[in-house]
Design an enzyme around this catalytic site. Structure first.
Site, PDB file in Angstrom:
ATOM      1  N   SER A  76       0.873  -1.176   0.000  1.00 39.24           N
ATOM      2  CA  SER A  76       0.000   0.000   0.000  1.00 39.24           C
ATOM      3  C   SER A  76       0.906   1.220   0.000  1.00 39.24           C
ATOM      4  O   SER A  76       2.055   1.146   0.442  1.00 39.24           O
ATOM      5  CB  SER A  76      -0.887   0.022   1.248  1.00 39.24           C
TER       6      SER A  76
ATOM      7  N   TYR B 167      -3.514  -0.439  10.254  1.00 35.16           N
ATOM      8  CA  TYR B 167      -3.304  -0.697   8.825  1.00 35.16           C
ATOM      9  C   TYR B 167      -1.877  -0.344   8.406  1.00 35.16           C
ATOM     10  O   TYR B 167      -1.188  -1.138   7.755  1.00 35.16           O
ATOM     11  CB  TYR B 167      -4.318   0.113   8.018  1.00 35.16           C
TER      12      TYR B 167
END
Length: 244
Positions: A136, A149
């Site tokens: 990501s 996250y």
């Protein structure tokens, strides 16, 4: 035809990538918890194999990989994609249970699937294969309130680097694709407004998820003598460069 396993294949980036590889004629094993969604994706496609499994459960992962190898004969590529955003908030607002649930999918699941792929790729003949981890842009720069996250995605980068190193003697390549704002159901809120580092809420540009699928296919199509170790694909006008 080359064979690939895709985790998180029932929706979003995983589903779009599975469709791209199926259209390219690859044997594609579809891994996710939602068997009905996988069945709808596989309908009418002889080169699709539905493999319902929870990536956080080692026994289910191993069984899915074994079924795929029994069907395809070998494993050429793993797109290690399954993940979740997890809770949003400051660290003292995040419960240990929500933290562990995010780590279970985004890190433990990545480990378990990479472990199963590495084991198969090392044992098969001819030896070798490719593991592509979905990182990501949060592996580089966090969004506000994303401690769970962001921490897992930084850890995925460590997993990628280690597998790229440890896989060398066995012709196992490992690379990572870091994605920003692909248009999926998971990012739908970005079109109306998400919190920025200065505390404001602003809409963010998104890109067609098919561009991500094309990038994964390009990484997977390389010979094992070449590897994309890291690549970043983002919506051109999203706040990433200069974030904060």
């Amino acid at each position: 035809m080359p064979s690939i396993l895709i985790t998180g294949a029932s929706a979003g980036i995983g589903r779009a990538t599975a469709e791209r590889f199926l259209d390219a004629g690859c044997h594609v094993g579809l891994i996710a918890r939602r068997s009905e969604a996988l069945a709808s994706l596989a309908a009418g496609r002889a080169n699709a194999l539905v493999l319902p499994a929870d990536v956080t459960q080692a026994a289910e992962v191993d069984a899915a990989f074994a079924s795929a190898v029994a069907e395809f004969g070998r494993l050429d590529v793993l797109f290690n994609n399954a993940g979740r955003f997890g809770p949003s908030g400051l660290i003292d607002e995040i419960s240990p249970e929500d933290w562990r649930a995010t780590v279970a999918v985004n890190l433990d699941g990545m480990f378990l699937c990479a472990r199963a792929a590495f084991r198969q790729m090392r044992a098969q003949s001819p030896q070798g294969g490719r593991i592509i981890n979905n990182g990501s842009i949060s592996a580089h720069a966090p969004r506000p309130g994303s401690v769970a996250y962001t921490s897992t995605k930084h850890a995925v980068t460590g997993l990628t680097r280690t597998l790229a190193l440890d896989g060398r003697p066995f012709d196992i390549c490992c690379g990572q694709i870091d994605i920003g704002n692909a248009a999926t159901d998971m990012t739908a809120a970005m079109a109306s407004g998400v919190r920025q580092a200065d505390g404001t809420l602003r809409a963010e540009d998104r890109m067609d998820v098919r561009h991500v699928a094309d990038a994964v296919l390009q990484m997977a199509s390389l010979p094992l003598s070449a590897n994309v170790l890291f690549t970043t694909i983002v919506a051109s006008k999203m706040p990433f460069v200069g974030r904060g």
